[in-house]
Design a protein around this motif. Structure first.
Motif, PDB file in Angstrom:
ATOM      1  N   ASP A  10       0.948  -1.089   0.048  1.00  0.00           N
ATOM      2  CA  ASP A  10      -0.024   0.139  -0.078  1.00  0.00           C
ATOM      3  C   ASP A  10       0.823   1.376  -0.055  1.00  0.00           C
ATOM      4  O   ASP A  10       1.236   1.468   0.968  1.00  0.00           O
ATOM      5  CB  ASP A  10      -0.772  -0.005   1.311  1.00  0.00           C
ATOM      6  CG  ASP A  10      -2.116   1.106   1.144  1.00  0.00           C
ATOM      7  OD1 ASP A  10      -1.866   1.937   0.285  1.00  0.00           O
ATOM      8  OD2 ASP A  10      -3.033   0.770   1.767  1.00  0.00           O
TER       9      ASP A  10
ATOM     10  N   ARG B 228      -9.940 -10.673   2.256  1.00  0.00           N
ATOM     11  CA  ARG B 228     -11.389 -10.741   3.083  1.00  0.00           C
ATOM     12  C   ARG B 228     -10.754 -10.657   4.570  1.00  0.00           C
ATOM     13  O   ARG B 228     -11.332  -9.988   5.240  1.00  0.00           O
ATOM     14  CB  ARG B 228     -12.085 -11.574   2.494  1.00  0.00           C
ATOM     15  CG  ARG B 228     -12.479 -11.733   1.265  1.00  0.00           C
ATOM     16  CD  ARG B 228     -13.592 -10.406   1.040  1.00  0.00           C
ATOM     17  NE  ARG B 228     -14.155 -10.570  -0.334  1.00  0.00           N
ATOM     18  CZ  ARG B 228     -15.214  -9.595  -0.821  1.00  0.00           C
ATOM     19  NH1 ARG B 228     -15.230  -8.411   0.081  1.00  0.00           N
ATOM     20  NH2 ARG B 228     -15.663  -9.421  -2.039  1.00  0.00           N
TER      21      ARG B 228
ATOM     22  N   LYS C 181      -9.083  -7.758   5.640  1.00  0.00           N
ATOM     23  CA  LYS C 181      -9.948  -6.567   5.463  1.00  0.00           C
ATOM     24  C   LYS C 181      -9.114  -5.478   4.462  1.00  0.00           C
ATOM     25  O   LYS C 181      -9.238  -4.411   4.639  1.00  0.00           O
ATOM     26  CB  LYS C 181     -10.364  -5.716   6.832  1.00  0.00           C
ATOM     27  CG  LYS C 181     -11.117  -6.651   7.624  1.00  0.00           C
ATOM     28  CD  LYS C 181     -11.454  -5.778   9.023  1.00  0.00           C
ATOM     29  CE  LYS C 181     -12.628  -6.526   9.703  1.00  0.00           C
ATOM     30  NZ  LYS C 181     -12.271  -7.790  10.110  1.00  0.00           N
ATOM     31  N   ALA C 182      -8.507  -6.105   3.574  1.00  0.00           N
ATOM     32  CA  ALA C 182      -8.026  -5.124   2.523  1.00  0.00           C
ATOM     33  C   ALA C 182      -8.963  -5.116   1.301  1.00  0.00           C
ATOM     34  O   ALA C 182      -9.837  -5.942   1.009  1.00  0.00           O
ATOM     35  CB  ALA C 182      -6.898  -6.258   1.906  1.00  0.00           C
ATOM     36  N   ARG C 183      -9.054  -3.899   0.920  1.00  0.00           N
ATOM     37  CA  ARG C 183      -9.911  -3.479  -0.217  1.00  0.00           C
ATOM     38  C   ARG C 183      -9.793  -3.937  -1.710  1.00  0.00           C
ATOM     39  O   ARG C 183      -8.747  -3.283  -2.353  1.00  0.00           O
ATOM     40  CB  ARG C 183     -10.110  -2.005   0.027  1.00  0.00           C
ATOM     41  CG  ARG C 183     -10.740  -1.417   1.241  1.00  0.00           C
ATOM     42  CD  ARG C 183     -10.830   0.295   1.356  1.00  0.00           C
ATOM     43  NE  ARG C 183     -11.651   0.654   0.052  1.00  0.00           N
ATOM     44  CZ  ARG C 183     -11.870   1.559  -0.436  1.00  0.00           C
ATOM     45  NH1 ARG C 183     -11.049   2.776   0.274  1.00  0.00           N
ATOM     46  NH2 ARG C 183     -12.543   2.131  -1.453  1.00  0.00           N
TER      47      ARG C 183
ATOM     48  N   SER D 293     -11.299  -3.499  -4.286  1.00  0.00           N
ATOM     49  CA  SER D 293     -11.470  -2.654  -5.165  1.00  0.00           C
ATOM     50  C   SER D 293     -10.588  -1.556  -5.538  1.00  0.00           C
ATOM     51  O   SER D 293     -10.342  -1.056  -6.265  1.00  0.00           O
ATOM     52  CB  SER D 293     -12.735  -1.832  -4.677  1.00  0.00           C
ATOM     53  OG  SER D 293     -12.618  -0.993  -3.592  1.00  0.00           O
ATOM     54  N   LYS D 294      -9.486  -1.408  -4.418  1.00  0.00           N
ATOM     55  CA  LYS D 294      -8.312  -0.680  -4.440  1.00  0.00           C
ATOM     56  C   LYS D 294      -7.124  -1.166  -5.294  1.00  0.00           C
ATOM     57  O   LYS D 294      -6.280  -0.331  -5.650  1.00  0.00           O
ATOM     58  CB  LYS D 294      -7.825  -0.293  -3.023  1.00  0.00           C
ATOM     59  CG  LYS D 294      -8.669   0.831  -2.409  1.00  0.00           C
ATOM     60  CD  LYS D 294      -8.018   0.985  -0.969  1.00  0.00           C
ATOM     61  CE  LYS D 294      -6.558   1.836  -1.281  1.00  0.00           C
ATOM     62  NZ  LYS D 294      -5.986   2.201   0.032  1.00  0.00           N
TER      63      LYS D 294
ATOM     64  N   ARG E 154     -15.433  -4.297 -11.504  1.00  0.00           N
ATOM     65  CA  ARG E 154     -14.359  -3.588 -11.758  1.00  0.00           C
ATOM     66  C   ARG E 154     -14.412  -3.205 -13.187  1.00  0.00           C
ATOM     67  O   ARG E 154     -14.897  -4.031 -14.261  1.00  0.00           O
ATOM     68  CB  ARG E 154     -12.914  -4.333 -11.413  1.00  0.00           C
ATOM     69  CG  ARG E 154     -11.834  -3.641 -11.829  1.00  0.00           C
ATOM     70  CD  ARG E 154     -10.606  -4.476 -11.839  1.00  0.00           C
ATOM     71  NE  ARG E 154      -9.446  -3.554 -12.132  1.00  0.00           N
ATOM     72  CZ  ARG E 154      -8.550  -3.032 -11.345  1.00  0.00           C
ATOM     73  NH1 ARG E 154      -8.684  -3.491 -10.102  1.00  0.00           N
ATOM     74  NH2 ARG E 154      -7.481  -2.411 -11.776  1.00  0.00           N
TER      75      ARG E 154
END
Length: 304
Positions: free
Chosen positions: A28, A47, A50-52, A54-55, A84
């Protein structure tokens, strides 16, 4: 200071275990999320921690052994189901088409985004990605098949203007960006105020290097010199030194020797063989050579 952190999603090796997931990491950096390697179960690890998803900006695949790529089809499918639309860039060796093309044929019109493949050069260092604030390089490693490491680095940040100086010399706001980039200031009476009086140094650029999988290879040291954080595979303990050489992997001690030679600030070791139920021996052997060593673990976050 912008965020720069590395999250370990998996730090095991080829044989699955209940202790460790296959290799994958998230970098990141400056509001962009980059993935390195995509072993089986990677999207579940995202998941879990809790990584996004969509980013996700781009994927970097070090080599095409199964433990580094078998999570890719599932991840791509999920990204499509989530809607996406932006292109996904994948940096990998050209043979990854053998995996990607059948998948795309299978998905057909259901894919909501395009995949753009960028082939890695296994022979020399290359600049893969650059924007106004960061660069990402690949460089050759020493393994049984074509394999690359990756270097993520910030560009040097602008100098910090001293707040009191702005008021003292009545510096117009429109000139502040130039001063941050190194310009002097000329007052209304023609006096030149040097930039080193007006500003203080910017934040030093931070650098992260990823080296997995690889045999002991001192020739990689110039690519990773003075990194803030080095991830280097440590598949075996010294008792398996011969096995490490035969399989083109490294021992924990050898990883530490690379970190010491590179003058790295911190070493993280991973890619553990499934034979190790506890990792104290690996850590002890590395720390004996390079004291600032930590063990990788799923969910562990390293801040640069």
């Amino acid at each position: 200071m912008n965020k720069f952190q590395v999250t370990i999603l998996g730090c095991g090796s080829a044989i699955p275990t209940t202790m460790h997931n296959p290799p994958s990491q998230l970098v990141d950096l400056n509001e962009k999320l980059f993935m390195i390697d995509c072993g089986e179960g990677t999207q579940l690890q995202m998941r879990k921690f809790k990584a996004r998803i969509s980013k996700l900006h781009s994927l970097f695949i070090s080599h095409l052994h199964g433990d580094h790529i078998f999570g890719l089809p599932g991840l791509l499918s999920t990204l499509s189901m989530l809607g996406r639309t932006g292109d996904l860039h994948i940096y990998a060796h050209k043979e990854i088409n053998l995996l990607i093309k059948p998948f795309l044929i299978y998905m057909g019109k259901h894919m909501s985004f395009r995949i753009k493949l960028f082939p890695l050069n296994p022979e020399r260092q290359e600049l893969l990605f650059e924007n106004k604030s960061i660069r990402i390089f690949s460089f050759p490693l020493k393994h049984r098949i074509a394999t690359n490491g990756f270097l993520f680095e910030e560009k040097e940040s602008p100098r910090h203007i001293i707040r009191e100086i702005i008021d003292l010399y009545q510096i117009p706001l429109k000139q502040i960006p130039e001063i941050k980039e190194g310009a002097d200031f000329i007052t209304s009476d023609g006096t030149i105020i040097r930039n080193d009086i007006l500003t203080s140094p910017g934040n030093p650029p931070r650098r992260y290097a990823y080296c997995s999988d690889t045999a002991y290879a001192p020739e990689i040291v110039p690519y990773i010199k003075n990194v803030d954080l080095l991830y280097h595979e440590a598949t075996f303990a010294e008792s398996e030194l011969i096995r490490a050489g035969e399989t083109y992997h490294s021992t924990a001690r050898q990883a530490a020797e690379i970190a010491r030679a590179a003058n790295a600030r911190q070493l993280v070791i991973g890619h553990y063989s499934s034979r190790y139920n506890e990792l104290g021996t690996l850590l002890k052997e590395a720390v004996a050579v390079f004291p600032n060593t930590e063990l990788a673990a799923e969910g562990k976050v390293f801040e640069l």
